[in-house]
Scaffold this motif. Structure first.
Motif, PDB file in Angstrom:
ATOM      1  N   LEU A 282      31.477  39.251  39.862  1.00 40.89           N
ATOM      2  CA  LEU A 282      31.757  39.009  41.469  1.00 40.89           C
ATOM      3  C   LEU A 282      30.376  39.308  42.038  1.00 40.89           C
TER       4      LEU A 282
ATOM      5  N   GLN B 271      37.728  42.119  46.854  1.00 41.77           N
ATOM      6  CA  GLN B 271      37.957  41.283  45.690  1.00 41.77           C
ATOM      7  C   GLN B 271      37.468  42.278  44.526  1.00 41.77           C
TER       8      GLN B 271
ATOM      9  N   GLN C  17      40.609  44.129  43.784  1.00 43.00           N
ATOM     10  CA  GLN C  17      41.659  43.527  43.436  1.00 43.00           C
ATOM     11  C   GLN C  17      41.496  43.079  41.697  1.00 43.00           C
TER      12      GLN C  17
END
Length: 137
Positions: A11, A21, A24
């Protein structure tokens, strides 16, 4: 939310959205690994702090996340990497209660306490890499 064939997911963290993000993704992996709710919370908290550090102090970077298995244990491994200025005084940065900014105040020492394995690799002018692992009990 895992990479190809269950491999690592990378990521990019270059804005606040990347921090969200990251949280999550870590929550999803922690649940997949069957970490207890308490252990999930500890890992997500540490990941949130480290993702924010990557963004604020490292000028952005990446989080590589994966489910891992070693010696019959299952866990979640996260590696945060940036090409920022590095940490000039690692001992100070790992001191409880020390903060160089306005984060959650957990800092590196708090993140280290929340996980099972913590490896910090940094040098001034060389960026910072922090690898953490939380093992299922």
């Amino acid at each position: 939310m895992s990479g190809p064939a269950g491999g690592p997911t990378v990521l990019v963290i270059n804005a606040n959205a990347g921090v969200v993000q990251a949280r999550q993704l870590v929550r999803a992996l922690a649940q997949q690994c069957r970490l207890s709710l308490v252990e999930q919370t500890k890992l997500i908290t540490a990941a949130s702090e480290l993702a924010r550090n990557t963004l604020i102090y490292g000028g952005g970077g990446t989080m590589t996340a994966a489910l891992v298995e070693e010696r019959g244990r299952r866990g979640v491994r996260l590696v945060f990497a940036d090409q920022g200025p590095g940490i000039p005084d690692v001992e100070l940065a790992l001191t409880d209660g020390w903060t160089s900014g306005s984060g959650m105040g957990l800092g590196l020492s708090g993140s280290r306490r929340l996980v099972d394995d913590f490896v910090l690799d940094t040098a001034p002018g060389q960026g910072t890499t922090v690898a953490i692992t939380k093992w299922a009990r």
